[in-house]
Motif scaffolding. Structure first.
Motif, PDB file in Angstrom:
ATOM      1  N   GLN A 235      42.100  32.099  21.123  1.00  0.00           N
ATOM      2  CA  GLN A 235      41.625  31.378  19.994  1.00  0.00           C
ATOM      3  C   GLN A 235      41.880  32.067  18.950  1.00  0.00           C
ATOM      4  OE1 GLN A 235      37.970  31.095  21.118  1.00  0.00           O
ATOM      5  NE2 GLN A 235      38.270  30.121  23.822  1.00  0.00           N
ATOM      6  N   GLU A 236      41.907  33.280  18.780  1.00  0.00           N
ATOM      7  CA  GLU A 236      41.577  33.448  17.579  1.00  0.00           C
ATOM      8  C   GLU A 236      43.413  34.286  16.494  1.00  0.00           C
ATOM      9  OE1 GLU A 236      38.630  35.296  15.670  1.00  0.00           O
ATOM     10  OE2 GLU A 236      38.003  34.432  17.305  1.00  0.00           O
ATOM     11  N   GLY A 237      43.997  33.571  17.656  1.00  0.00           N
ATOM     12  CA  GLY A 237      45.258  33.033  16.764  1.00  0.00           C
ATOM     13  C   GLY A 237      46.491  33.970  17.106  1.00  0.00           C
ATOM     14  N   ALA A 238      46.140  35.003  19.134  1.00  0.00           N
ATOM     15  CA  ALA A 238      47.549  36.143  19.298  1.00  0.00           C
ATOM     16  C   ALA A 238      48.618  35.372  18.949  1.00  0.00           C
ATOM     17  CB  ALA A 238      46.621  36.554  20.366  1.00  0.00           C
ATOM     18  N   SER A 239      49.709  35.714  19.524  1.00  0.00           N
ATOM     19  CA  SER A 239      51.225  35.212  19.117  1.00  0.00           C
ATOM     20  C   SER A 239      51.148  35.356  20.559  1.00  0.00           C
ATOM     21  CB  SER A 239      51.722  35.812  18.604  1.00  0.00           C
ATOM     22  OG  SER A 239      51.915  37.452  18.523  1.00  0.00           O
ATOM     23  N   GLN A 240      50.514  36.351  21.404  1.00  0.00           N
ATOM     24  CA  GLN A 240      51.206  36.702  22.675  1.00  0.00           C
ATOM     25  C   GLN A 240      49.811  37.957  23.455  1.00  0.00           C
ATOM     26  OE1 GLN A 240      54.598  38.795  24.629  1.00  0.00           O
ATOM     27  NE2 GLN A 240      56.235  37.752  23.476  1.00  0.00           N
ATOM     28  N   VAL A 241      49.351  37.577  24.727  1.00  0.00           N
ATOM     29  CA  VAL A 241      48.640  38.343  24.888  1.00  0.00           C
ATOM     30  C   VAL A 241      49.181  38.779  26.890  1.00  0.00           C
ATOM     31  CG1 VAL A 241      46.281  38.736  26.410  1.00  0.00           C
ATOM     32  CG2 VAL A 241      46.633  36.939  23.974  1.00  0.00           C
ATOM     33  N   ASN A 242      49.410  40.339  26.575  1.00  0.00           N
ATOM     34  CA  ASN A 242      49.838  40.857  27.714  1.00  0.00           C
ATOM     35  C   ASN A 242      48.319  42.152  28.350  1.00  0.00           C
ATOM     36  OD1 ASN A 242      52.420  40.172  27.945  1.00  0.00           O
ATOM     37  ND2 ASN A 242      51.937  40.440  25.297  1.00  0.00           N
ATOM     38  N   LEU A 243      48.526  41.881  29.279  1.00  0.00           N
ATOM     39  CA  LEU A 243      47.218  42.509  30.242  1.00  0.00           C
ATOM     40  C   LEU A 243      47.774  43.828  30.695  1.00  0.00           C
ATOM     41  CD1 LEU A 243      45.409  39.239  31.658  1.00  0.00           C
ATOM     42  CD2 LEU A 243      45.317  40.296  29.534  1.00  0.00           C
ATOM     43  N   PHE A 244      47.105  44.903  30.351  1.00  0.00           N
ATOM     44  CA  PHE A 244      48.024  46.179  31.670  1.00  0.00           C
ATOM     45  C   PHE A 244      46.747  46.752  32.151  1.00  0.00           C
ATOM     46  CE2 PHE A 244      51.125  45.463  28.290  1.00  0.00           C
ATOM     47  CZ  PHE A 244      52.227  46.881  28.513  1.00  0.00           C
ATOM     48  N   ALA A 245      46.706  47.074  33.582  1.00  0.00           N
ATOM     49  CA  ALA A 245      45.821  47.594  34.420  1.00  0.00           C
ATOM     50  C   ALA A 245      46.076  47.787  35.637  1.00  0.00           C
ATOM     51  CB  ALA A 245      44.596  45.927  34.571  1.00  0.00           C
ATOM     52  N   THR A 246      45.770  49.302  35.770  1.00  0.00           N
ATOM     53  CA  THR A 246      45.992  50.216  36.521  1.00  0.00           C
ATOM     54  C   THR A 246      45.717  49.775  37.804  1.00  0.00           C
ATOM     55  OG1 THR A 246      45.749  51.387  35.295  1.00  0.00           O
ATOM     56  CG2 THR A 246      46.644  52.819  37.745  1.00  0.00           C
ATOM     57  N   HIS A 247      45.357  48.390  38.423  1.00  0.00           N
ATOM     58  CA  HIS A 247      44.813  48.613  39.435  1.00  0.00           C
ATOM     59  C   HIS A 247      44.749  46.923  39.327  1.00  0.00           C
ATOM     60  CE1 HIS A 247      44.431  52.257  40.585  1.00  0.00           C
ATOM     61  NE2 HIS A 247      43.196  52.863  40.035  1.00  0.00           N
ATOM     62  N   ALA A 248      45.459  46.079  40.183  1.00  0.00           N
ATOM     63  CA  ALA A 248      45.932  44.545  39.996  1.00  0.00           C
ATOM     64  C   ALA A 248      45.321  44.084  41.243  1.00  0.00           C
ATOM     65  CB  ALA A 248      47.389  44.185  39.635  1.00  0.00           C
ATOM     66  N   ILE A 249      43.056  44.377  41.808  1.00  0.00           N
ATOM     67  CA  ILE A 249      42.837  43.578  42.788  1.00  0.00           C
ATOM     68  C   ILE A 249      42.904  42.481  43.133  1.00  0.00           C
ATOM     69  CG2 ILE A 249      40.773  43.848  43.773  1.00  0.00           C
ATOM     70  CD1 ILE A 249      42.029  46.819  42.964  1.00  0.00           C
ATOM     71  N   PHE A 250      42.708  41.488  42.024  1.00  0.00           N
ATOM     72  CA  PHE A 250      42.814  39.789  42.324  1.00  0.00           C
ATOM     73  C   PHE A 250      42.563  38.912  43.521  1.00  0.00           C
ATOM     74  CE2 PHE A 250      48.218  40.735  40.674  1.00  0.00           C
ATOM     75  CZ  PHE A 250      46.920  40.629  38.952  1.00  0.00           C
ATOM     76  N   ALA A 251      41.001  39.784  43.332  1.00  0.00           N
ATOM     77  CA  ALA A 251      40.507  38.774  44.616  1.00  0.00           C
ATOM     78  C   ALA A 251      40.025  38.083  44.673  1.00  0.00           C
ATOM     79  CB  ALA A 251      38.493  39.399  44.016  1.00  0.00           C
ATOM     80  N   GLN A 252      40.269  36.702  43.641  1.00  0.00           N
ATOM     81  CA  GLN A 252      40.622  35.617  43.459  1.00  0.00           C
ATOM     82  C   GLN A 252      41.946  35.074  43.948  1.00  0.00           C
ATOM     83  OE1 GLN A 252      37.387  33.284  41.254  1.00  0.00           O
ATOM     84  NE2 GLN A 252      36.616  35.344  40.789  1.00  0.00           N
ATOM     85  N   GLY A 253      43.175  35.673  43.872  1.00  0.00           N
ATOM     86  CA  GLY A 253      43.853  35.651  43.467  1.00  0.00           C
ATOM     87  C   GLY A 253      45.164  35.499  42.469  1.00  0.00           C
ATOM     88  N   SER A 254      46.043  36.030  42.552  1.00  0.00           N
ATOM     89  CA  SER A 254      46.281  35.917  40.708  1.00  0.00           C
ATOM     90  C   SER A 254      47.143  35.254  40.526  1.00  0.00           C
ATOM     91  CB  SER A 254      47.985  37.022  41.107  1.00  0.00           C
ATOM     92  OG  SER A 254      48.949  36.677  41.974  1.00  0.00           O
ATOM     93  N   ALA A 255      47.557  33.728  40.891  1.00  0.00           N
ATOM     94  CA  ALA A 255      47.833  32.283  40.099  1.00  0.00           C
ATOM     95  C   ALA A 255      46.510  32.041  39.492  1.00  0.00           C
ATOM     96  CB  ALA A 255      47.888  31.654  42.017  1.00  0.00           C
TER      97      ALA A 255
END
Length: 298
Positions: A235-255
């Motif tokens: 919303q603030e105009g970023a051209s890309q957003v890439n998430l870095f996170a050591t632990h991907a728990i994805f409790a609700q699923g990555s999809a």
């Protein structure tokens, strides 16, 4: 030396054993009809150095109990040395009392695992730097910062990047990331409801318009922070957003996270097994880092 796994992260355990050129053992884990855990280590343990690898991921309580039973079995058989590698420490987000009457669950788990015969516990990117002090046995707290820095250098044009901390608690971690990459830093102010855990973004401090944003956090659990952060940056105009996170728990699923957030990529590690695969999820192997550190103490 033997590297032994429960059921939580067999693939990572195998990779660590390969890095160390030692035998890899998978414990035989099952359930009795009444729901109790049963563990059998079908290997010679007496006089051996045993390295247990177990991520305390979902089902968390089962994996904690498996680890405790494996340690007890090794102690009873006369193992020479016992080390624990816990890539993801379940209950680590509950590291303080948020409301009167709550427990400090991270301290409870640390007490359970602090057996007198354990020589050292290896932990990775905990939610709080204070958690290792909860243990009464020696610990080594590892960071994947260098691995993320290497990945970012190889995959992003740094002249147009900015590192973003998704909340106040992660500012120090994100600043270290930005400093290592020699790129600007921004942070997001957020509020979290102590009752339901819902996160609300308040403001962004720093320039993100037309920038490739690299957010850096210790974990993605439900995905609420990841979704809200990505949407706000876009919303603030970023051209890309890439998430870095050591632990991907994805409790609700990555999809769900990938669909609702519109994130360009999620860069994570194999600290937790990923059951779903998407080309936007990039997994960095931490086995070499763990093996190298283990060798310093064995």
């Amino acid at each position: 030396m033997k590297v032994v796994s429960g059921t939580s992260n067999i693939a990572l355990t195998k990779q660590i054993a390969q890095q160390l050129s030692v035998e890899n053992i998978v414990a035989e884990c099952s359930l009795f009809n009444n729901g109790e855990q049963r563990v059998w280590l079908n290997t010679k343990l007496a006089g051996e150095t045993i390295v247990f690898v177990q991520s305390l991921s979902n089902p968390v309580d089962n994996h904690i109990m498996q680890l405790l039973l494996m340690v007890d079995a090794a102690e009873r058989e006369g193992a020479k040395q016992i080390f624990l590698v816990i890539p993801w420490l379940g209950y680590s987000l509950q590291d303080k009392v948020f409301r009167p009457g709550e427990a400090i669950a991270a301290k409870v788990v640390a007490d359970l695992l602090s057996r007198p015969n354990i020589k050292r516990i290896f932990l990775v990117d905990l939610h709080s730097a204070s958690i290792p002090a909860f243990f009464s046995v020696p610990t080594t707290h590892l960071s994947v910062l260098d691995l993320f820095v290497e990945y970012a250098r190889q995959n992003f044009v740094q002249t147009n990047c900015v590192v973003v901390s998704p909340d106040f608690g992660g500012i120090k971690r994100a600043q270290q990331f930005a400093t290592a990459l020699q790129i600007p830093f921004a942070n997001i102010d957020k509020r979290r409801d102590v009752v339901d855990g819902e996160v609300t973004a308040v403001a962004i401090h720093g320039e993100v318009k037309n920038k490739i944003c690299l957010t850096y956090d210790d974990s993605i659990v439900s995905g609420g922070t990841a979704i809200e952060t990505t949407q706000l940056l876009m919303q603030e105009g970023a051209s890309q957003v890439n998430l870095f996170a050591t632990h991907a728990i994805f409790a609700q699923g990555s999809a769900l996270i990938l669909k609702e957030s519109g994130v360009n990529s999620i860069v994570t590690t194999n600290s937790v097994v990923q059951k779903e695969h998407d080309e936007r999820i990039k997994i960095i192997d931490i086995a070499p880092m763990l093996a190298k550190t283990i060798l310093q103490f064995v």
